[in-house]
Design an enzyme around this catalytic site. Sequence first.
Site, PDB file in Angstrom:
ATOM      1  N   ILE A 125       0.851  -1.462   0.082  1.00  0.00           N
ATOM      2  CA  ILE A 125      -0.097   0.045  -0.092  1.00  0.00           C
ATOM      3  C   ILE A 125       0.987   1.276  -0.221  1.00  0.00           C
ATOM      4  CG2 ILE A 125      -1.651   1.355   1.150  1.00  0.00           C
ATOM      5  CD1 ILE A 125      -2.688  -1.350   2.482  1.00  0.00           C
ATOM      6  N   PRO A 126       1.238   1.724  -1.182  1.00  0.00           N
ATOM      7  CA  PRO A 126       2.182   2.766  -1.472  1.00  0.00           C
ATOM      8  C   PRO A 126       2.220   4.113  -0.754  1.00  0.00           C
ATOM      9  CG  PRO A 126       0.888   2.635  -3.482  1.00  0.00           C
ATOM     10  CD  PRO A 126       0.252   1.797  -2.304  1.00  0.00           C
ATOM     11  N   CYS A 127       2.243   4.031   0.422  1.00  0.00           N
ATOM     12  CA  CYS A 127       2.189   5.400   1.151  1.00  0.00           C
ATOM     13  C   CYS A 127       3.666   6.179   0.771  1.00  0.00           C
ATOM     14  CB  CYS A 127       1.861   5.505   2.590  1.00  0.00           C
ATOM     15  SG  CYS A 127       3.015   4.500   3.511  1.00  0.00           S
ATOM     16  N   HIS A 128       4.560   5.262   0.702  1.00  0.00           N
ATOM     17  CA  HIS A 128       5.875   6.424   0.196  1.00  0.00           C
ATOM     18  C   HIS A 128       5.584   7.048  -1.230  1.00  0.00           C
ATOM     19  CE1 HIS A 128       5.866   2.564  -2.094  1.00  0.00           C
ATOM     20  NE2 HIS A 128       6.890   3.105  -3.071  1.00  0.00           N
TER      21      HIS A 128
END
Length: 159
Positions: A125-128
């Site tokens: 889950i690409p919060c970056h």
Amino acid sequence: MSKLHKLDYVTPIGILEIAGTEDAICSILFTERDSTVNGMQDDTPKVLELCLRQLDAYFKGELHEFTFPYIVEGTDFQKTVWNALKSIPYAKTGSYKDIAVAIDNEKAIRAVGSANGKNKISIVIPCHRIIGSNGKLTGYAGGLWRKEWLLEHERTYRK
């Protein structure tokens, strides 16, 4: 609740601790440890092995989308935000405002930021991929230096 299993994966930017049950991954979080403590065991579930293999392929630049099962625990709002995060393509970025607009709650920018910070499924889950509206890097639970590395890594290996 099912037994929670853990498996450490050494990345170029630190150790990721993968936690999960027989059926799904529950968290993938960076640790600040210098060495692994959770190795492969006889009873390590296949889903943890699959997660590790897919993360390894991601870090080698060979995988852009993950397919192993995972579960998230949070409020309905947090789950909505995390789902919206998955719409940001590999090697692209978005802002808290973009996510707020995507979930039809434009005024919820700060709440989106808070939910983003509570994401326990790092990288998948690409919060970056969330940056400030001004184009600058914003907070990342794993550290801004890791966020910068991940974004550069994805830019290097994009198709």
